[in-house]
Write an enzyme that holds these catalytic residues in place. Structure first.
Site, PDB file in Angstrom:
ATOM      1  CG  ASP A  99      35.304  42.847  38.548  1.00  0.00           C
ATOM      2  OD1 ASP A  99      35.328  41.888  37.742  1.00  0.00           O
ATOM      3  OD2 ASP A  99      36.322  43.531  38.805  1.00  0.00           O
ATOM      4  CD  GLU A 107      41.978  40.836  38.574  1.00  0.00           C
ATOM      5  OE1 GLU A 107      41.320  40.906  39.613  1.00  0.00           O
ATOM      6  OE2 GLU A 107      41.540  40.296  37.534  1.00  0.00           O
TER       7      GLU A 107
HETATM    8  C1  BGC Z   1      38.575  41.917  36.910  1.00  0.00           C
HETATM    9  C2  BGC Z   1      37.855  42.627  35.792  1.00  0.00           C
HETATM   10  C3  BGC Z   1      37.508  41.675  34.689  1.00  0.00           C
HETATM   11  C4  BGC Z   1      36.736  40.496  35.241  1.00  0.00           C
HETATM   12  C5  BGC Z   1      36.348  39.476  34.199  1.00  0.00           C
HETATM   13  C6  BGC Z   1      37.889  40.651  37.319  1.00  0.00           C
HETATM   14  O1  BGC Z   1      38.688  39.910  38.187  1.00  0.00           O
HETATM   15  O2  BGC Z   1      38.671  42.783  38.029  1.00  0.00           O
HETATM   16  O3  BGC Z   1      38.655  43.679  35.310  1.00  0.00           O
HETATM   17  O4  BGC Z   1      36.768  42.345  33.709  1.00  0.00           O
HETATM   18  O5  BGC Z   1      37.528  39.862  36.215  1.00  0.00           O
HETATM   19  O6  BGC Z   1      37.425  38.729  33.780  1.00  0.00           O
HETATM   20  C1  BGC Z   2      39.389  34.532  35.865  1.00  0.00           C
HETATM   21  C2  BGC Z   2      39.544  36.010  35.661  1.00  0.00           C
HETATM   22  C3  BGC Z   2      39.006  36.723  36.831  1.00  0.00           C
HETATM   23  C4  BGC Z   2      39.595  36.193  38.131  1.00  0.00           C
HETATM   24  C5  BGC Z   2      38.946  36.838  39.312  1.00  0.00           C
HETATM   25  C6  BGC Z   2      40.030  34.117  37.184  1.00  0.00           C
HETATM   26  O1  BGC Z   2      39.861  32.753  37.377  1.00  0.00           O
HETATM   27  O2  BGC Z   2      39.988  33.837  34.821  1.00  0.00           O
HETATM   28  O3  BGC Z   2      38.886  36.447  34.509  1.00  0.00           O
HETATM   29  O4  BGC Z   2      39.322  38.069  36.695  1.00  0.00           O
HETATM   30  O5  BGC Z   2      39.442  34.806  38.224  1.00  0.00           O
HETATM   31  O6  BGC Z   2      39.544  36.439  40.503  1.00  0.00           O
END
Ligand code: BGC
Ligand code: BGC
Length: 506
Positions: free
Chosen positions: A226, A423
């Site tokens: 991830d 999230e």
């Molecule tokens: C998320 C994932 C996602 C990744 C890419 C992460 O923060 O946990 O689900 O696929 O970002 O955007």
């Molecule tokens: C991104 C997301 C990612 C996240 C993780 C963001 O800046 O746009 O895709 O999941 O950071 O913390």
């Protein structure tokens, strides 16, 4: 020599429209093909409820709503529609579906879960079949990702990226079944969870990644980390040689490095040179990645198949999304048969902050990572859906806070609930009640003496015990996405409510 590129949530070309996405993709691909190895990149994105970073794409209900439908064939069709829209921008790889089994709805990712029982997510792995098609090489197929392996929905307190405290038998019983089924369906990739299992970060768990997923379940695809997940193994900021080695040796094949790929490459190369990561492990990872690139037909057809670009936000896909919305509505209270609403000669007062707001009804992972209130992308709000489905002889009046209602109305529809989050930002450890604005709107409606139907737009069950007795009707609408008319289809009885709760209501 980069093998893969991703767009994170909200990372988009300017202007954000289908053609510029396709142009951006083709630009990256042309650079990759003119490099020393001539190997195409594989481009990944989070199309988790439609191609949700693209303005104008069809936004489907978030997974919790799809779980409420219990309709695995519908979900497969949605997978196909999403794959077509993603293909129309060139993109090869979708970081979906989330097969998390959410056990505690304080968790900010509860809406990404099909439900609290493993059986629901297991059934909904049909989404993978929709995304990948009969064969990855057929036009309009994309590589799917089962995420987040394993136990992301089982953390103590519903803490995002937290610690899942279960013995191995419990972990396997609750959180493994959807992944087993995903592997059986040939899912092309698996993303590792940020969370820990009994205090050890999943990104370093060789037993669960290599012994269980690869050797026991026989997963031959790509294990991807991830976003900066490798940086978290030791609990300190940034990544070290130790963390890179631990992750690769645990069985991660591709590392999502959002910030510093040069340093990553240097560290991994040094670990291989020192013999702490074997060439066999590197070859295995490369073989897994290259196999998927071959299976996708990237070597033969590296550029965007623009025959799919016109499917983005098409009427056909929006109809499918509306059907999904309709099937996802869960009727929870209907005192005195306040529902269905009469279509003709009715006087309906609509209120609530989520009645006329595409951003709110779509939730997180919509155009931006966190999502946002307002007109972020074209669609039909729930209010517009009510106006469209009602007969012209019916009056529909709207005010967000309920002001202006009087006893000349036959019914009030309050569209309330949560506003967008994604999230950990959406974790609610300290309470899941309604906000002050909603409570005030409800009071205004109540004071008029008109019967109140609540349409709850939320990513999870909310604590409504203090208000419920004053409502005549209650429909859980989840996060329906851009096709709000599907809510109206149920309110007016064009579709009998068939949705079933995918989560226990506290
Ligand atoms: C998320 C994932 C996602 C990744 C890419 C992460 O923060 O946990 O689900 O696929 O970002 O955007
Ligand atoms: C991104 C997301 C990612 C996240 C993780 C963001 O800046 O746009 O895709 O999941 O950071 O913390």
């Amino acid at each position: 020599r980069i093998g893969s590129v991703l767009s994170g949530g909200g990372s988009a070309p300017t202007p954000n429209n289908p053609a510029s996405w396709a142009d951006m993709y083709d630009g990256f691909q042309e650079r990759a093909l003119s490099g020393p190895l001539g190997i195409p990149i594989i481009y990944g994105i989070d199309a988790v409820h439609g191609h949700n970073n693209v303005v104008g794409a069809t936004i489907f209900p978030h997974n919790i709503g799809l779980g409420a439908t219990r309709d695995a064939e519908l979900v497969r069709d949605i997978g196909r529609a999403v794959a077509e829209e993603v293909s129309g921008t060139g993109i090869d790889w979708d970081f979906a579906p989330c097969l998390c089994v959410a056990r505690n709805d304080r968790w900010g990712r509860t809406y990404e879960s099909f439900g609290e029982q493993p059986e629901i997510a297991t059934a909904m792995t049909t989404l993978i079949t929709g995304l990948q098609g009969d064969s990855l090489s057929e036009p309009g197929s994309v590589l799917a990702t089962a995420k987040h392996y394993i136990g992301d929905g089982g953390t103590t307190g519903g803490d995002d990226q937290g610690n899942t405290e279960l013995d191995e038998a419990q972990l396997r019983a609750v959180h493994l079944p959807p992944f087993e089924e995903a592997v059986r369906r040939g899912v092309g990739s698996v993303m590792i969870s940020y969370s820990s299992w009994n205090g050890v970060k999943m990104h370093g768990q060789q037993h669960l990644i290599t012994d269980v997923l690869k050797n026991e379940l026989g997963f031959t695809g790509i294990v991807v980390s991830d976003w900066a997940g490798v940086d978290q193994i030791d609990g300190e900021r940034g990544f070290t040689a130790d963390e890179v080695r631990t992750a690769i040796n645990a069985g991660i094949d591709m590392v999502m490095v959002p910030m510093d790929y040069v340093r990553f490459t240097e560290l991994l190369t040094a670990e291989v040179t020192a013999g702490r990561v074997t060439m066999d492990r590197v070859d295995d990872a490369n073989r897994r990645i290259l196999t998927k690139k071959f299976e996708l037909g990237l070597f033969e057809n590296p550029l965007t198949d623009r025959s799919f670009t016109g499917t983005i936000g098409s009427a056909e896909h929006r109809d499918l999304a509306r059907a999904a919305v309709r099937e996802s509505q869960v009727l929870l209270k209907n005192e005195g048969n306040v529902l269905p609403l009469a279509k003709s000669s009715n006087r309906i007062f609509v209120a609530g902050k989520n009645a006329d707001d595409i951003g709110n009804q779509s939730g997180g992972w919509t155009i931006s990572w966190q999502g946002e209130s307002g007109d972020t992308t074209p669609g039909t709000t729930i209010l517009q859906g009510i106006r469209d489905v009602a007969d012209p002889s019916t009056t529909v009046t709207y005010s967000a806070d309920g002001s202006g209602i009087d006893d000349s109305y036959q019914v009030a529809v309050a569209v309330i609930g949560e506003t967008p989050y994604a999230e950990g930002v959406g974790d609610r450890p300290s309470g899941m009640g309604l906000d002050q604005a909603d409570v005030a709107t409800l009071q205004t409606l109540r004071d008029s003496g008109v019967p109140v139907v609540v349409v709850l737009v939320s990513g999870r069950p909310l604590d409504i015990s203090a208000q419920l007795s004053t409502w005549d009707g209650l429909v859980a609408a989840w996060l329906p996405g851009t096709e709000g008319a599907g809510v109206a289809d149920v309110l007016f009885g064009d579709h009998n409510p068939t949705g079933t709760l995918p989560m226990t209501w506290m």
